[in-house]
Scaffold this motif. Sequence first.
Motif, mmCIF file in Angstrom:
data_model
loop_
_atom_site.group_PDB
_atom_site.id
_atom_site.type_symbol
_atom_site.label_atom_id
_atom_site.label_comp_id
_atom_site.label_asym_id
_atom_site.label_seq_id
_atom_site.Cartn_x
_atom_site.Cartn_y
_atom_site.Cartn_z
ATOM 1 N N UNK A 131 0.815 -1.215 0.000
ATOM 2 C CA UNK A 131 0.000 0.000 0.000
ATOM 3 C C UNK A 131 0.849 1.265 0.000
ATOM 4 N N UNK A 132 1.977 1.229 0.680
ATOM 5 C CA UNK A 132 2.875 2.387 0.668
ATOM 6 C C UNK A 132 3.431 2.622 -0.741
ATOM 7 N N UNK A 133 3.782 1.553 -1.425
ATOM 8 C CA UNK A 133 4.310 1.675 -2.789
ATOM 9 C C UNK A 133 3.241 2.246 -3.715
ATOM 10 N N UNK A 134 2.029 1.738 -3.600
ATOM 11 C CA UNK A 134 0.942 2.214 -4.453
ATOM 12 C C UNK A 134 0.627 3.681 -4.176
ATOM 13 N N UNK A 135 0.664 4.068 -2.913
ATOM 14 C CA UNK A 135 0.421 5.475 -2.566
ATOM 15 C C UNK A 135 1.519 6.361 -3.139
ATOM 16 N N UNK A 136 2.761 5.898 -3.048
ATOM 17 C CA UNK A 136 3.887 6.681 -3.564
ATOM 18 C C UNK A 136 3.815 6.843 -5.080
ATOM 19 N N UNK A 137 3.136 5.913 -5.753
ATOM 20 C CA UNK A 137 2.985 6.007 -7.204
ATOM 21 C C UNK A 137 1.762 6.836 -7.597
ATOM 22 N N UNK A 138 1.097 7.419 -6.614
ATOM 23 C CA UNK A 138 0.015 8.345 -6.902
ATOM 24 C C UNK A 138 -1.383 7.764 -6.870
ATOM 25 N N UNK A 139 -1.529 6.526 -6.443
ATOM 26 C CA UNK A 139 -2.851 5.918 -6.393
ATOM 27 C C UNK A 139 -3.520 6.242 -5.056
ATOM 28 N N UNK A 140 -4.732 6.742 -5.147
ATOM 29 C CA UNK A 140 -5.482 7.138 -3.953
ATOM 30 C C UNK A 140 -6.318 5.991 -3.404
ATOM 31 N N UNK A 141 -6.892 5.201 -4.292
ATOM 32 C CA UNK A 141 -7.844 4.174 -3.872
ATOM 33 C C UNK A 141 -7.318 2.747 -4.025
ATOM 34 N N UNK A 142 -6.400 2.519 -4.936
ATOM 35 C CA UNK A 142 -5.946 1.159 -5.218
ATOM 36 C C UNK A 142 -5.095 0.657 -4.063
ATOM 37 N N UNK A 143 -5.651 -0.296 -3.323
ATOM 38 C CA UNK A 143 -5.008 -0.817 -2.123
ATOM 39 C C UNK A 143 -5.350 -2.292 -1.941
#
Length: 354
Positions: free
Chosen positions: A186-198
Motif C-alpha cells: 500500500x505504501x508503494x501504491x500510494x507513492x505512485x500516486x494511487x489514492x484508492x488502489x489498495x
Amino acid sequence: MSESVSRRAAIGMGAAAAALVATGQPAVAAPPATVAVGRAPVSGPGAPVGPLGPTGTAQATIRQAYAAQKARAGGVWHSHIAMVNSTGALETVVADDVDRVTHGYSVQKLAVAVAVMDKIDRGQLRLDQKLDLTADIILGGTGIYFLHTVWGDDVTVANFLTAMLLVSDNTAVRMCGRVVPALEINEILAAKGFTHTRVEPVANPNRFFLGVTTPRETHDLLWRLANKTIVTPKSANFLLGILRWINGYHDGVRRNMSSAERSRVATKYGADYDELGAARHEAGIMFDAAGAPTLTYAMFADSLGDLDNYGATHPAVQAHAALGRVMFDSIATVTNRTAKARHPVDPFRPVSGG
C-alpha cells in the motif's frame, strides 16, 4: 470451492485447509466517490460518454458496442476505455462511473505485481530469489500450485509472478506477501500516486485480501505500465510479456481472436461474488501492429447473476468477448503511431510444437 466461500475470502485466510471454510464475511464494495456533474473535457481522463466525448468513428463504434453489451449482460458496470487517436493523443472513449471504488478481485494482482517489481527495481529483491513452496500456504480457486498435490519446491520470484498473472494463481498472492508485506504494498501504491488502489491487510502482515481500486486508477496503472513509466522498462517488459502471452486468459476480451491477435493484448481478469451478486472484471492494454500501446480497457461489472459460472458462457464474459473484438478492430484505424524500440526477435510470436 464451496458456494459459501468467495475467492476473495480464500486468499486472506490462514491455511490451505481454511480455503474451504466459510468466513461469513462477504466482500463489500466501498461507496462511490463523489463526482462533480458538469461539462467535462472532450479528451483525457475526464472525458464523458456521449455527445461531449470523442467523435471519431472508431470511438463511436466502441461506445455503441459498450452500451449494447452492458445492457445485454445486466448488472452494474463501472468502466474506463481509452484509445490513442489519429494525432497520437490518448482520448477517453468510455467513462462509465470511472471513480467508483470497487473490489478489483484478481485484477488487483496487477497492482500487487507492480509493487513487487518496484521493490526489485530498488535492489531490495531479485527475480531469481527463491522461496520455499510449502503445503501450509497452498490455496485453491484458481492457479496451478494446488494441483501439484505435493509441495516442497523452491520457486523464484519470477516463477510465482508468472503464475499469478498468467493463470491468476491464488497461492502466488501469498508468495508475493512474503516478499512485500501488505502495508508495504500500500505504501508503494500510494507513492505512485494511487489514492484508492489498495490491498486489504489482515492480522498476518504477509497476508491480505486483494482490496479495491477504481476504473480510472486501473486505466492509469495500465497506461503507465504500457509506457514503462510505473516501473523500469526491464520490469515493465517482464510483466507485459506475461500478460500478453497466448497461454493466458481467453474467455473474455481475447476469445474471438487469432493467436497473433491475442499476443497484442495484455489482459487480466477478475471474478468473484458477494452479497450483491457475481462480479466479472477484465482490464488490459491493446498494442498496434508496430508494438505501440494504443487502447486500454478497465471493465468492472458487479451485481450479476450466475454466481458459480466462471466460464465463457457467463453473460458479462460474453460481453467482454464481443467488446474485445470491436476494440481490437477499432485500433486498426489509428494512424501516426511510432513504435518504441523492440527486441529484434518478437518475444510474443507463437512457436509451434508442444
